[in-house]
Design an enzyme around this catalytic site. Structure first.
Site, mmCIF file in Angstrom:
data_model
loop_
_atom_site.group_PDB
_atom_site.id
_atom_site.type_symbol
_atom_site.label_atom_id
_atom_site.label_comp_id
_atom_site.label_asym_id
_atom_site.label_seq_id
_atom_site.Cartn_x
_atom_site.Cartn_y
_atom_site.Cartn_z
ATOM 1 N N ARG B 257 -20.106 81.879 56.343
ATOM 2 C CA ARG B 257 -18.724 82.044 55.889
ATOM 3 C C ARG B 257 -18.763 82.630 54.484
ATOM 4 N NH1 ARG B 257 -16.461 76.714 54.167
ATOM 5 N NH2 ARG B 257 -16.549 77.645 52.098
ATOM 6 N N HIS B 261 -13.324 78.358 52.275
ATOM 7 C CA HIS B 261 -12.958 77.804 53.588
ATOM 8 C C HIS B 261 -11.608 78.360 54.056
ATOM 9 C CE1 HIS B 261 -12.044 75.035 56.799
ATOM 10 N NE2 HIS B 261 -10.971 74.643 56.161
ATOM 11 N N TYR B 270 -18.809 73.878 45.375
ATOM 12 C CA TYR B 270 -19.865 73.200 46.132
ATOM 13 C C TYR B 270 -21.004 74.087 46.614
ATOM 14 C CZ TYR B 270 -16.612 74.760 49.795
ATOM 15 O OH TYR B 270 -15.773 75.507 50.575
HETATM 16 C C1 LIG Z 1 -9.676 66.771 63.375
HETATM 17 C C2 LIG Z 1 -9.661 67.495 62.082
HETATM 18 N N1 LIG Z 1 -10.208 66.936 60.995
HETATM 19 C C3 LIG Z 1 -10.187 67.577 59.805
HETATM 20 C C4 LIG Z 1 -9.609 68.808 59.700
HETATM 21 C C5 LIG Z 1 -9.596 69.521 58.366
HETATM 22 N N2 LIG Z 1 -10.509 70.661 58.447
HETATM 23 C C6 LIG Z 1 -10.082 71.868 58.785
HETATM 24 S S1 LIG Z 1 -11.313 72.922 58.992
HETATM 25 C C7 LIG Z 1 -12.475 71.787 58.575
HETATM 26 C C8 LIG Z 1 -13.907 72.161 58.572
HETATM 27 C C9 LIG Z 1 -14.277 72.827 59.839
HETATM 28 O O1 LIG Z 1 -15.610 73.196 59.800
HETATM 29 P P1 LIG Z 1 -16.272 73.973 61.003
HETATM 30 O O2 LIG Z 1 -16.012 73.257 62.274
HETATM 31 O O3 LIG Z 1 -17.658 74.249 60.642
HETATM 32 O O4 LIG Z 1 -15.419 75.323 61.083
HETATM 33 P P2 LIG Z 1 -15.263 76.436 59.939
HETATM 34 O O5 LIG Z 1 -14.125 76.027 59.095
HETATM 35 O O6 LIG Z 1 -16.539 76.520 59.199
HETATM 36 O O7 LIG Z 1 -14.944 77.681 60.696
HETATM 37 C C10 LIG Z 1 -11.867 70.576 58.291
HETATM 38 C C11 LIG Z 1 -12.564 69.361 57.871
HETATM 39 C C12 LIG Z 1 -9.048 69.352 60.863
HETATM 40 N N3 LIG Z 1 -8.455 70.561 60.850
HETATM 41 N N4 LIG Z 1 -9.082 68.698 62.022
#
Ligand SMILES: Cc1ncc(C[n+]2csc(CCOP(=O)(O)OP(=O)(O)O)c2C)c(N)n1
Ligand SMILES: [Mg+2]
Lengths: 320, 351
Positions: B257, B261, B270
């Site tokens: 990425r 985020h 971080y």
């Molecule tokens: C059930 C849930 N918990 C927390 C969040 C908050 N949140 C949104 S994206 C994210 C991280 C997601 O990481 P990853 O699965 O690696 O996907 P990326 O964002 O890297 O594409 C979090 C904690 C959420 N959207 N849904």
């Protein structure tokens, strides 16, 4: 005395409780290195280390469930759910276990956890970042529900929640996080759970609210002789303060952001009707979010109860 | 009795196109020059979309947005292996998938602008709306695959999620279900090394994410997620296998990425600049360009045309999106149920 916003006040409460009691630990997504997506836990990893400020894998069920396990073993875990809309995977643990541990073990084991979650609309966030489903948790015996409306109260209520021997869901309005600053003393003070606060006294109508809607209500009551009650703890809620006020005013309006059907306003309304109906001069009014899926930002402002809608509610009650 | 080894797992890693634009001919999928150029143009279009989305957000013309910067090859390479009749269950970071499948660009801007009408998938496509709660779309993919199997449809279901998503219970339950019933589903994990501030190694202690599939009884493979040929090939094989009735596959696209985020995040809190810089050299678009250059498929003139075309298309989509009338407040009631409830009818009188 320093003026703090709600984020800072909650941070201070966490810090002081962690300094005071080494059994207090924090766990959740991004709570450590990032200091939480709202920065509520900022600086705590640095001060207390990774064993007490735990960046967990992305899994709400295990955040709540392992908090329960820690509590059974004698810790005082504070779990952060990143947004209230993501608490659903944890509900199994909260309802099937946290709420029942004391009962199921006939008091041998208890579950003194706090589950903190930012809630509510008003920050133009994506889907499921604006939920206010507090009533779901109020429905479950064994769980306490606390919703602070200001920095000072947030600190005192969080301290009580951490020290409480039972599970507490602690909901923090994202809209209020940085909206208001007020004097927040350093050091210990606890605001008892289960006690409401009369924010403003009045004779004509009792306005009951909590969290972010309290502020809208306060804006709306101008020109009326309204008594405004900040409920603060939703379960168990302070019937006494409400009844006393209703006896005086004879009119009631409840304001909440959650949708109307099955919202916590219904419980308050029924309780008043059961006990104080003979004191009422007017129907009980509820001003709430609509019975819809919380819309995305473009329509968000149409969903949240406005000052105007709240005023109309008071005018309606005052017709009687 | 001696202790015996009763199962061993080999996890394969697929690389075809390296950072310098060289390919392993023995692994190279059959792609015409036109198809390769098509890949390049989609990569460029998606990146242009992304950059414009980020600037619109900064200008206050759009809401919070999750950038795909750096992950374009994982998204476009996998989506190109799908047919329009296949079903797609995305998370929230798959704009490249939407674009590749031909989803109207202006609707994507509309959605991120905070208008749910933007995720009403047009007829002829089966892309589910952006799924915000992490991992919760994975069971739907298993279910849709089960239904397709029951109906005898020769389609595949693609399910997208991140490395963080693999920590959720829903993910494991879906993988298990897919394995038990040999469902025609392809699980596509974009391991972009981060879940907001939590690095990959804090999500799982296993060496790869691909190996999770082994526990559920089917194949998991890791591919270089910045190598569009590898992603395409792995997905194509998995999709063909699903259509043949040979069950699910898990693909870990090893990528990065490059952005924060979302626009609400500050990744500098971080992770180090050095880490991000090291990934710049692995850029998915750059390496395809180098490959095309070596093979006479690329020129300065072509580059200019591709960029200009992408910009025109994206600008046009933004214009279209911004010209759409504001949704009616009443809209928020319309889709709660098929019919309005008596209470909703009363509530609607406020508007
Ligand atoms: C059930 C849930 N918990 C927390 C969040 C908050 N949140 C949104 S994206 C994210 C991280 C997601 O990481 P990853 O699965 O690696 O996907 P990326 O964002 O890297 O594409 C979090 C904690 C959420 N959207 N849904
Ligand atoms: Mg990730």
């Amino acid at each position: 005395m320093p003026k703090l916003n709600m984020v800072q006040a909650i941070n201070l409460a966490l810090r002081e409780e962690m300094q005071r009691d080494k059994n207090v630990v924090i766990l959740g997504e991004d709570v450590g290195r990032d200091g939480g997506v709202f920065r509520v836990t900022e600086g705590l990893l640095e001060e207390f280390g990774a064993e007490r400020v735990i960046d967990t894998p992305l899994a709400e069920s295990v955040i709540a469930g392992s908090a329960i396990g820690m509590a059974l073993y004698g810790l005082k875990p504070i779990a952060e759910i990143q947004f209230m809309g993501f608490i659903y995977p944890a509900i199994d643990q909260i309802f099937s276990h946290a709420a029942r541990v004391r009962s199921r073990s006939r008091g041998r084991f208890t579950c003194p956890i706090v589950v903190r979650a930012p809630y509510g609309a008003g920050i133009k966030a994506p889907e499921l970042h604006s939920e206010s489903t507090e009533a779901l948790f109020c429905h479950m015996p064994g769980v306490k529900v606390v919703v602070p409306s200001s920095p000072y109260n947030a600190k005192g209520l969080l301290i009580s929640s951490i020290r409480d021997p039972d599970p507490v869901i602690f909901l923090e309005s994202t809209r209020l996080y940085r909206l208001i600053k007020e004097e927040v003393p350093e050091g210990e003070y606890a605001i008892p759970l289960g006690k409401a606060r009369v924010v403003q006294e009045g004779k004509d109508i009792t306005v009951i609210s909590w969290g972010s809607m309290l502020h809208r209500s306060l804006q709306a009551v101008g020109g009326f002789d309204a008594e405004v009650i900040d409920l603060m703890t939703l379960n168990p809620f302070d019937e006494e303060t409400i009844f006393k006020s209703v006896k005086k005013t004879g009119r009631v309006m409840i304001v909440h952001e959650a949708s109307k059907t099955g919202g916590f306003g219904a419980e308050i309304s029924a309780t008043i009707a059961e006990d104080e109906i003979l004191y009422l001069k007017a129907p009980i009014i509820r001003v709430t979010g609509y019975d819809v899926v919380m819309p995305l930002p473009k329509l968000e402002d149409y969903y949240i109860p406005t000052v105007e809608r709240i005023r109309k509610g008071i005018e309606e009650a005052m017709k009687y | 009795m001696p202790v015996r080894v009763i199962e061993t797992i080999d996890i394969k890693r697929l690389d075809i196109l390296d950072e310098k634009g060289n390919v392993d001919e023995s692994l190279m999928p059959a792609l015409s020059d036109i198809e390769i150029k098509g890949m390049y143009e989609l990569l460029t279009l998606s990146r242009t979309f992304d950059h414009h989305a980020l600037s619109l957000q900064r200008e206050g013309r759009m809401g919070t947005y999750a950038s795909i910067f750096g992950q374009e090859a994982s998204q476009i390479g996998s989506a190109l292996a799908l047919e329009k009749s296949d079903w797609i269950f995305p998370s929230f970071r798959e704009m490249g998938v939407y674009i590749t499948m031909g989803y109207p660009l202006h609707m994507l801007f509309q959605y991120w602008g905070g208008d749910e009408r933007g995720v009403k998938c047009p007829e002829g496509l089966n892309i589910f709306p952006v799924c915000v709660p992490v991992g919760t779309q994975t069971p739907h993919a298993a279910g849709a695959a089960m239904a397709a199997k029951y109906k005898g449809d020769k389609i595949a279901v693609a399910c997208y999620f991140g490395d963080g998503g693999t920590s959720e219970g829903d993910f494991h339950e879906s993988m298990n279900m897919a394995g038990v019933f040999k469902l025609p589903v392809v699980f596509i994990c974009q391991n972009n090394q981060w879940a907001i501030s939590v690095p990959r190694e804090r999500q799982t202690a296993s060496k790869t994410i691909a190996q999770k599939a082994a526990a559920y009884g089917f194949e998991g493979v890791q591919v270089d997620g910045n190598d569009i040929f590898a992603v395409y090939k792995a997905t194509k094989e998995a999709v063909d296998k699903a259509r043949r009735g040979d069950g699910p596959t898990f693909i870990e696209c090893f990528t990065y990425r490059m952005s924060d985020h979302t626009t609400a995040d500050d990744a500098a809190r971080y992770r180090t600049k050095e880490e991000v810089d090291a990934w710049k050299a692995k850029d998915p678009i750059l390496r395809l360009r180098l490959f095309m250059e070596k093979n006479g498929l690329w020129s300065e003139q072509y580059q200019k045309e591709v960029e200009e075309k992408a910009k025109t298309v994206v600008d046009e989509a933004i214009r279209t999106a911004e010209a759409i009338e504001h949704p009616e407040p009443k809209d928020m009631f319309t889709y709660t149920y098929e019919k309005l409830t008596p209470r909703q009818i009363k509530e609607m009188r406020d508007f």
